[in-house]
Design an enzyme around this catalytic site. Structure first.
Site, PDB file in Angstrom:
ATOM      1  CB  THR A 125      -0.901   0.004   1.264  1.00 23.09           C
ATOM      2  OG1 THR A 125      -1.460   1.302   1.455  1.00 23.09           O
ATOM      3  CG2 THR A 125      -0.127  -0.343   2.532  1.00 23.09           C
ATOM      4  CG  ASP A 126      -1.088   5.059  -0.929  1.00 26.08           C
ATOM      5  OD1 ASP A 126      -1.636   4.417   0.006  1.00 26.08           O
ATOM      6  OD2 ASP A 126      -1.672   5.996  -1.522  1.00 26.08           O
ATOM      7  CD  GLU A 127      -3.114   3.716   4.782  1.00 28.43           C
ATOM      8  OE1 GLU A 127      -2.787   3.523   5.947  1.00 28.43           O
ATOM      9  OE2 GLU A 127      -4.292   3.845   4.407  1.00 28.43           O
ATOM     10  CE1 TYR A 149      -3.414  -2.562   5.928  1.00 32.32           C
ATOM     11  CE2 TYR A 149      -3.172  -0.206   5.507  1.00 32.32           C
ATOM     12  CZ  TYR A 149      -3.318  -1.499   5.034  1.00 32.32           C
ATOM     13  OH  TYR A 149      -3.361  -1.744   3.678  1.00 32.32           O
ATOM     14  CE  LYS A 153      -0.431  -4.617   3.103  1.00 31.23           C
ATOM     15  NZ  LYS A 153      -0.948  -5.931   2.629  1.00 31.23           N
TER      16      LYS A 153
HETATM   17  P1  NAD Z   1     -10.362  -6.603   2.467  1.00 33.61           P
HETATM   18  O1  NAD Z   1     -10.280  -6.261   3.915  1.00 33.61           O
HETATM   19  O2  NAD Z   1     -11.591  -6.305   1.698  1.00 33.61           O
HETATM   20  O3  NAD Z   1     -10.063  -8.166   2.267  1.00 33.61           O
HETATM   21  C1  NAD Z   1      -9.057  -8.862   2.940  1.00 33.61           C
HETATM   22  C2  NAD Z   1      -9.305 -10.352   2.713  1.00 33.61           C
HETATM   23  O4  NAD Z   1      -8.256 -11.086   3.373  1.00 33.61           O
HETATM   24  C3  NAD Z   1     -10.630 -10.860   3.297  1.00 33.61           C
HETATM   25  O5  NAD Z   1     -11.296 -11.701   2.383  1.00 33.61           O
HETATM   26  C4  NAD Z   1     -10.194 -11.652   4.539  1.00 33.61           C
HETATM   27  O6  NAD Z   1     -11.086 -12.708   4.871  1.00 33.61           O
HETATM   28  C5  NAD Z   1      -8.841 -12.168   4.089  1.00 33.61           C
HETATM   29  N1  NAD Z   1      -7.964 -12.504   5.215  1.00 33.61           N
HETATM   30  C6  NAD Z   1      -7.683 -11.733   6.306  1.00 33.61           C
HETATM   31  N2  NAD Z   1      -6.838 -12.394   7.122  1.00 33.61           N
HETATM   32  C7  NAD Z   1      -6.556 -13.581   6.527  1.00 33.61           C
HETATM   33  C8  NAD Z   1      -5.722 -14.682   6.867  1.00 33.61           C
HETATM   34  N3  NAD Z   1      -5.023 -14.704   8.021  1.00 33.61           N
HETATM   35  N4  NAD Z   1      -5.652 -15.728   6.023  1.00 33.61           N
HETATM   36  C9  NAD Z   1      -6.371 -15.738   4.865  1.00 33.61           C
HETATM   37  N5  NAD Z   1      -7.191 -14.725   4.499  1.00 33.61           N
HETATM   38  C10 NAD Z   1      -7.275 -13.654   5.312  1.00 33.61           C
HETATM   39  O7  NAD Z   1      -9.084  -5.917   1.835  1.00 33.61           O
HETATM   40  P2  NAD Z   1      -8.837  -5.220   0.423  1.00 33.61           P
HETATM   41  O8  NAD Z   1      -9.225  -3.814   0.515  1.00 33.61           O
HETATM   42  O9  NAD Z   1      -9.371  -6.080  -0.640  1.00 33.61           O
HETATM   43  O10 NAD Z   1      -7.232  -5.263   0.406  1.00 33.61           O
HETATM   44  C11 NAD Z   1      -6.526  -6.351  -0.186  1.00 33.61           C
HETATM   45  C12 NAD Z   1      -5.040  -6.077  -0.084  1.00 33.61           C
HETATM   46  O11 NAD Z   1      -4.724  -4.860  -0.748  1.00 33.61           O
HETATM   47  C13 NAD Z   1      -4.532  -5.923   1.346  1.00 33.61           C
HETATM   48  O12 NAD Z   1      -3.284  -6.556   1.436  1.00 33.61           O
HETATM   49  C14 NAD Z   1      -4.392  -4.420   1.531  1.00 33.61           C
HETATM   50  O13 NAD Z   1      -3.378  -4.117   2.460  1.00 33.61           O
HETATM   51  C15 NAD Z   1      -4.019  -3.988   0.122  1.00 33.61           C
HETATM   52  N6  NAD Z   1      -4.415  -2.630  -0.254  1.00 33.61           N
HETATM   53  C16 NAD Z   1      -5.701  -2.213  -0.160  1.00 33.61           C
HETATM   54  C17 NAD Z   1      -6.062  -0.940  -0.605  1.00 33.61           C
HETATM   55  C18 NAD Z   1      -7.486  -0.430  -0.544  1.00 33.61           C
HETATM   56  O14 NAD Z   1      -7.710   0.741  -0.842  1.00 33.61           O
HETATM   57  N7  NAD Z   1      -8.465  -1.241  -0.215  1.00 33.61           N
HETATM   58  C19 NAD Z   1      -5.074  -0.089  -1.139  1.00 33.61           C
HETATM   59  C20 NAD Z   1      -3.748  -0.535  -1.184  1.00 33.61           C
HETATM   60  C21 NAD Z   1      -3.444  -1.807  -0.758  1.00 33.61           C
HETATM   61  O1  DAU Z   2      -3.993   4.202   0.787  1.00 26.59           O
HETATM   62  C1  DAU Z   2      -4.277   2.835   0.689  1.00 26.59           C
HETATM   63  C2  DAU Z   2      -5.078   2.396   1.894  1.00 26.59           C
HETATM   64  O2  DAU Z   2      -6.388   2.922   1.704  1.00 26.59           O
HETATM   65  C3  DAU Z   2      -5.128   0.897   2.103  1.00 26.59           C
HETATM   66  O3  DAU Z   2      -3.838   0.411   2.352  1.00 26.59           O
HETATM   67  C4  DAU Z   2      -6.056   0.545   3.276  1.00 26.59           C
HETATM   68  O4  DAU Z   2      -6.192  -0.867   3.395  1.00 26.59           O
HETATM   69  C5  DAU Z   2      -7.411   1.147   3.017  1.00 26.59           C
HETATM   70  O5  DAU Z   2      -8.245   0.925   4.149  1.00 26.59           O
HETATM   71  C6  DAU Z   2      -7.302   2.644   2.755  1.00 26.59           C
HETATM   72  O6  DAU Z   2      -6.875   3.341   3.951  1.00 26.59           O
HETATM   73  P1  DAU Z   2      -7.455   4.789   4.341  1.00 26.59           P
HETATM   74  O7  DAU Z   2      -7.287   4.974   5.783  1.00 26.59           O
HETATM   75  O8  DAU Z   2      -6.933   5.840   3.444  1.00 26.59           O
HETATM   76  O9  DAU Z   2      -9.004   4.537   3.935  1.00 26.59           O
HETATM   77  P2  DAU Z   2     -10.371   4.862   4.704  1.00 26.59           P
HETATM   78  O10 DAU Z   2     -11.464   4.535   3.733  1.00 26.59           O
HETATM   79  O11 DAU Z   2     -10.426   4.254   6.051  1.00 26.59           O
HETATM   80  O12 DAU Z   2     -10.287   6.424   4.881  1.00 26.59           O
HETATM   81  C7  DAU Z   2     -10.117   7.301   3.776  1.00 26.59           C
HETATM   82  C8  DAU Z   2     -10.073   8.722   4.307  1.00 26.59           C
HETATM   83  O13 DAU Z   2     -11.368   9.056   4.811  1.00 26.59           O
HETATM   84  C9  DAU Z   2      -9.129   8.908   5.480  1.00 26.59           C
HETATM   85  O14 DAU Z   2      -8.566  10.212   5.389  1.00 26.59           O
HETATM   86  C10 DAU Z   2     -10.014   8.810   6.708  1.00 26.59           C
HETATM   87  C11 DAU Z   2     -11.327   9.395   6.213  1.00 26.59           C
HETATM   88  N1  DAU Z   2     -12.550   8.836   6.830  1.00 26.59           N
HETATM   89  C12 DAU Z   2     -12.707   7.487   6.821  1.00 26.59           C
HETATM   90  C13 DAU Z   2     -13.829   6.920   7.393  1.00 26.59           C
HETATM   91  C14 DAU Z   2     -14.004   5.414   7.407  1.00 26.59           C
HETATM   92  C15 DAU Z   2     -13.518   9.684   7.373  1.00 26.59           C
HETATM   93  O15 DAU Z   2     -13.386  10.926   7.344  1.00 26.59           O
HETATM   94  N2  DAU Z   2     -14.621   9.121   7.927  1.00 26.59           N
HETATM   95  C16 DAU Z   2     -14.826   7.768   7.977  1.00 26.59           C
HETATM   96  O16 DAU Z   2     -15.844   7.312   8.535  1.00 26.59           O
END
Ligand code: NAD
Ligand code: DAU
Length: 334
Positions: A125-127, A149, A153
């Protein structure tokens, strides 16, 4: 090609599985997922009988299971999406984040080494860079994560790269920005706000709402991961940005516009601890491989909002039980 996708019942993983099965008519997919609170087999209902797809319920941290799986199924490549992913949950309790995101990854890496996996993609992730007020992070910049988190990562990435350096394990890493699209669990900003508004509830904005994220449509991320899988250079890291930076308040107004709502639906709530102000990444490296985002934010946001409008059963089933408990801990009783 036979792919082992871990965490494929989650948001990005399930979108990626759909994309791959449709694009490559001779690829096989094994999806290993623990089905935590956010893993959902409904995301994959339409393909559950596809002979090229197999689901296994299990934990990436289960050493024997992973060993047997790799021995028996002999996948060519592993793409690890499995993770605990929500920043706010990691602030409430980091334990599962360390177990899955670090220890689980080490178990996958060790088994990959033993069974000579030909490509291991760690979805990161970019985080991991932390916040940046001006400019954009490049892959060579230092890691400065702010939350449990993102720290977990970052640790996973370093571990994966150590397996490349030490054992020559063919590791590749993607760092994408914030994804949005269908099947995203409604604890994340866009699906939470859209579904709350569809239920005539308010949307909780943290702090002043001026934090910036770079939004990437999930299909664009799938295409980028596909490219890294087939053309990426081993041992390399690829930023994947949406080229769509927006303040949270701006996203909120965009959603209001689509759903006919206004600022009376906003509730300002207390800020996230160590809330990163701005994420921004430079994607020129993956662009040189031949990728750029195809979807325009305004269009993909409409597609996304419409998906939640048309799939109320999907998210209404989620917004009960454990979800409500979490929601109340996070925002107080409503
Ligand atoms: P999500 O939370 O929707 O899904 C995560 C999945 O992993 C779920 O199906 C969960 O059951 C499974 N899981 C969790 N723990 C597990 C374990 N111990 N063994 C097997 N399965 C397990 O997440 P997402 O948003 O689809 O993210 C997927 C990946 O992409 C993650 O690695 C996350 O860090 C990365 N990522 C997400 C975002 C985003 O914006 N959502 C951005 C950048 C990177
Ligand atoms: O940048 C990539 C990441 O994006 C992934 O690695 C993470 O798995 C994914 O959860 C996401 O993280 P963020 O913290 O950026 O996403 P989130 O949707 O939780 O929040 C986005 C922005 O919105 C952040 O600045 C917090 C704000 N927010 C979020 C929630 C849930 C609010 O203001 N109110 C809210 O209720």
């Amino acid at each position: 090609m036979k792919l082992l996708i871990t965490g494929g019942a989650g948001f990005i993983g399930s979108n990626f599985i759909h994309y791959i099965l449709k694009k490559y008519k001779n690829y096989q997919i094994i999806n290993l997922d623990k089905l935590t609170y956010c893993g959902n087999l409904e995301n994959l209902k339409d393909i559950e009988k596809n002979p090229r797809y197999k689901f296994i319920k299990g934990d990436i941290g289960d050493k024997d299971l992973i060993d047997n799986l790799l021995k028996n199924e002999k996948p060519d490549a592993i793409i690890n999406f499995a993770a605990m992913t929500h920043v706010d949950r990691s602030i409430l309790d980091a334990e599962e984040f360390i177990k899955t995101n670090i220890l689980g990854v080490q178990i996958l890496l060790e088994a990959s080494r033993k069974y000579k996996i030909s490509r291991f993609i760690q979805i990161s992730t970019d985080e991991v860079y932390g916040s940046i007020l001006k400019g954009k992070f490049k892959e060579t910049d230092i890691l400065d994560p702010s939350s449990p988190y993102s720290a977990s990562k970052a640790a996973a990435e370093l571990l994966a790269l150590s397996y490349f350096k030490t054992y020559n394990l063919p590791v590749l890493i993607t760092r994408s920005s914030n994804n949005y699209g269908p099947f995203q669990y409604p604890e994340k900003l866009i699906p939470l706000f859209v579904t709350n508004l569809l239920e005539n509830k308010k949307v909780p904005i943290y702090g002043d709402g001026k934090q910036v994220r770079d939004w990437l449509y999930v299909l664009d991320n799938s295409m980028a991961i596909d490219l890294v899988l087939h053309k990426g250079k081993i041992g390399e890291i690829y930023n994947i940005g949406g080229n769509s930076e927006k303040e949270n308040i701006e996203i909120t107004k965009n959603i209001f516009k689509i759903l006919g709502k206004n600022k009376s639906s906003i509730e300002y709530v207390k800020d996230r601890l160590a809330h990163d102000r701005r994420y921004a990444i430079d994607s020129s490296k993956i662009k040189k491989l031949g990728w750029k985002p195809k979807y325009k934010f305004s269009e993909a946001l409409k597609i996304t909002v419409n998906w939640y409008k048309n799939n109320k059963n999907w998210w209404k089933r989620i917004k009960t039980g454990e979800y409500l408990k979490y929601y109340q801990t996070q925002y107080g009783k409503k």
